[in-house]
Design an enzyme around this catalytic site. Structure first.
Site, PDB file in Angstrom:
ATOM      1  N   ASP A 291      -6.406   4.247  -0.613  1.00 18.01           N
ATOM      2  CA  ASP A 291      -5.569   3.116  -0.204  1.00 18.01           C
ATOM      3  C   ASP A 291      -4.999   3.439   1.180  1.00 18.01           C
ATOM      4  O   ASP A 291      -5.338   4.481   1.766  1.00 18.01           O
ATOM      5  CB  ASP A 291      -4.462   2.832  -1.236  1.00 18.01           C
ATOM      6  CG  ASP A 291      -4.178   1.336  -1.356  1.00 18.01           C
ATOM      7  OD1 ASP A 291      -3.838   0.725  -0.320  1.00 18.01           O
ATOM      8  OD2 ASP A 291      -4.311   0.772  -2.448  1.00 18.01           O
TER       9      ASP A 291
ATOM     10  N   HIS B 205      -6.961  -2.486   2.515  1.00 19.54           N
ATOM     11  CA  HIS B 205      -6.313  -1.251   2.045  1.00 19.54           C
ATOM     12  C   HIS B 205      -7.085  -0.018   2.538  1.00 19.54           C
ATOM     13  O   HIS B 205      -7.304   0.928   1.764  1.00 19.54           O
ATOM     14  CB  HIS B 205      -6.199  -1.252   0.519  1.00 19.54           C
ATOM     15  CG  HIS B 205      -5.156  -2.215   0.006  1.00 19.54           C
ATOM     16  ND1 HIS B 205      -3.811  -2.061   0.249  1.00 19.54           N
ATOM     17  CD2 HIS B 205      -5.268  -3.353  -0.728  1.00 19.54           C
ATOM     18  CE1 HIS B 205      -3.136  -3.053  -0.326  1.00 19.54           C
ATOM     19  NE2 HIS B 205      -3.996  -3.866  -0.907  1.00 19.54           N
TER      20      HIS B 205
ATOM     21  N   GLU C 268      -6.382  -8.288  -1.471  1.00 19.86           N
ATOM     22  CA  GLU C 268      -5.428  -8.276  -0.364  1.00 19.86           C
ATOM     23  C   GLU C 268      -6.045  -7.814   0.959  1.00 19.86           C
ATOM     24  O   GLU C 268      -5.566  -6.878   1.581  1.00 19.86           O
ATOM     25  CB  GLU C 268      -4.235  -7.377  -0.732  1.00 19.86           C
ATOM     26  CG  GLU C 268      -3.511  -7.841  -1.983  1.00 19.86           C
ATOM     27  CD  GLU C 268      -2.344  -6.963  -2.381  1.00 19.86           C
ATOM     28  OE1 GLU C 268      -1.309  -7.514  -2.799  1.00 19.86           O
ATOM     29  OE2 GLU C 268      -2.453  -5.721  -2.290  1.00 19.86           O
TER      30      GLU C 268
HETATM   31  C1  ACM Z   1      -3.310  -5.495  -6.737  1.00 18.49           C
HETATM   32  O1  ACM Z   1      -2.272  -5.391  -7.413  1.00 18.49           O
HETATM   33  N1  ACM Z   1      -3.252  -5.609  -5.419  1.00 18.49           N
HETATM   34  C2  ACM Z   1      -4.615  -5.492  -7.369  1.00 18.49           C
END
Ligand code: ACM
Length: 553
Positions: A198, A269, A348
């Protein structure tokens, strides 16, 4: 008359003890009580009838040694014929005709014998887990334990019963990952979703790209307190798992019938990977941006591993350089994990960089894509093709529905159930992880003892979750393989807090996933939960006491 009454009372007391001891989570399909008890002691031995029961025997022996200082050795059928058969015997075997359900087991306890049969190896292991819960947690001088005679038949409702753990925001050592796998196994759950990369840290050794861990596994500081925080720790933070450690963990998990599913996040991410290899960004020359209000530690120029929480614009560029990089990463990751699945994130991913990038805009035209969402779909589909070529299937968060689902993708529905419903209707496999019920980073009581990310999810709420949405037809509901709780660790800085956040909610989840819908009954769960609290303490597992403070009765 007096004597008879006393006898009645004694009998009643013994029955009550026996009843109280039958407190198993998740609730088995059927339990038939019998009269009498089995005395488990140092004289008890395990008779292994099938080689597939060896791992379960070894787990049980280690457990008994660790928790009670009692060795329960195994003998094979052959040696037992030669030597005198001990009175108190645990017999373990596989019986394929027991049930058509995978992971099913029967547990049959009579005064001299405990017999566990599994429909497969995992079934034997789950029989052992039920047996473990029948052994009292109170130790006694004689080190012998009364186990009530009974008969159980049991099988799971869902095939996928998962727990996730984010090790990027905060890092936890291999020893704790093993403990976490024990939590999973002892709840008859069977998947560990390991969120390994991440923005705040890349946590898996990739030999071809050493900078991923030399640079990407460490950040120069961390936001203090709730975002945007009161400052920055100013201390370098990080860590990673070597491939040898990962192999060891995967083996440990397989001995407990837990499948480990790694997650390598893309295309968003990705700050940690980009900090290590800036050429993966659309704008390699641009320094990493961080929100103005955030206190930063160390250099603010060049690409940096993120020190705070959120979603960041600098994502993977959809270039050949990136695809080659990712393919090489997968070439090392896939052989480490026997699972047929690999999670590729997909959530995201802001589109700002792709909008600004002349290369991305040209690619959208060239590939005849609608927009940046189309580009995301192109990115995922291309990665999927590579992974399918290696014989594996991708899992992605529900954003992978945007711009069109990759043909064979499994969808993890986290922004509610909508994505899961849509994917199941499109005949794609689904795992339900909707935030409202399945995010164990949410607080468990109104006023938590320490900072949490927000949300409010009590153990009772988790218990009430139904993974099959009403909106799905019986046919489409078959695509829902199960559910999973997610443990994001922005505000979970240590292992004790991980335990605090998952217990007792994980016990509730295990029953949602294992027991039949008809059996799920909060008022019958509560007394068993009280017993589970004692068991957590016995096992040294930390847990939240919120249940006692604010469960609505
Ligand atoms: C998430 O909680 N962004 C999968």
């Amino acid at each position: 008359m007096k004597k008879i009454c006393l006898l009645c009372l004694l009998f009643y007391a013994m029955e009550t003890i026996a009843q109280n001891q039958i407190s198993i989570i998740p609730q088995p399909q059927t339990i038939n009580n019998r009269s009498g008890n089995f005395i488990l002691s140092g004289k008890t031995k395990i008779n292994i009838k099938s080689p597939g029961a060896l791992k379960s025997a070894s787990f049980f022996n280690s457990y008994m040694q660790k928790m009670y200082g009692l060795s329960i050795p195994s003998i094979t059928a052959k040696t037992s014929l030669k030597s005198q058969e001990p009175e108190q015997m645990i017999v373990l075997g596989i019986n394929k005709t027991l049930s058509t359900s995978k992971e099913a087991y029967s547990l049959d306890i009579t005064p001299n014998t405990i017999k566990i049969e599994g429909a497969d190896e995992a079934g034997v292991f789950y029989g052992i887990q039920s047996l473990i819960q029948l052994i009292p947690v109170e130790k006694n001088k004689a080190n012998s334990f009364i186990i009530p005679c009974l008969q159980i038949f049991d099988a799971p409702r869902f095939a996928y019963r998962g727990m996730h753990l984010d090790v990027s925001r905060h890092f936890f050592p291999s020893s704790f990952i093993k403990k976490y796998i024990d939590f999973i196994a002892m709840h008859k759950m069977n998947r560990f979703h390991w969120h390994l990369t991440d923005d705040q840290g890349w946590r898996i050794e990739i030999k071809k790209y050493p900078k991923l861990t030399d640079i990407g596994a460490y950040r120069n500081g961390t936001t203090i307190g709730r975002y945007p925080g009161t400052g920055n720790t100013g201390t370098r933070y990080g860590g990673f798992y070597t491939q040898e450690e990962i192999k060891d963990i995967v083996k440990y998990a397989s001995e407990r019938y837990v499948e480990v599913i790694p997650e390598i996040e893309l295309p968003g991410h990705a700050s940690a990977a980009i900090a290590a290899y800036p050429e993966l960004s659309c704008f390699p020359e641009e320094s990493t941006k961080h929100p103005e209000k955030i206190a930063w530690s160390g250099s603010t120029t060049g690409k940096q591993v993120q020190q705070t929480w959120g979603v960041f614009e600098d994502v993977f560029a959809p270039t050949e350089t990136t695809f080659t990089f990712l393919e090489n990463v997968f070439n090392e990751v896939l052989p480490l994990f026997p699972s047929k699945y690999i999670h590729i994130g997909g959530d995201e991913c802001p589109k700002e960089s792709w909008k600004r990038s002349a290369f991305c805009q040209q690619l959208i035209k060239e590939k005849n894509l609608k927009d940046e969402h189309g580009l995301q779909s192109y990115f995922i589909t291309r990665v999927e093709k590579y992974i399918n070529g290696k014989g594996k299937q991708i899992i992605g968060w529900d954003e992978i529905l945007e711009g069109g689902l990759a043909p064979n993708a499994l969808v993890m529905s986290w922004r509610g159930e909508k994505g899961g419903i849509e994917a199941a209707k499109q005949k794609h496999q689904v795992i339900m992880t909707p935030g409202e019920w399945m995010y164990f980073d949410h607080k468990q009581k109104q006023k938590e003892d320490s900072v949490t990310i927000g949300g409010y999810t009590t153990v009772q709420k988790v218990y009430g979750y139904e993974p099959l949405p009403k909106q799905l037809s019986e046919e489409d509901a078959k695509y829902v393989l199960g559910a999973q709780a997610n443990v994001w660790t922005e505000y979970i800085t240590n292992t004790s807090k991980v335990e605090y956040m998952i217990f007792p909610r994980m016990s509730a989840l295990s029953e949602v996933l294992w027991s039949s819908k008809e059996q799920r009954n909060w008022s019958q769960f509560e007394p068993r939960l009280q017993q589970a609290f004692k068991r957590y303490s016995f096992l040294g597992w930390n847990y939240s006491k919120a249940y006692f403070e604010e469960t609505i009765k």
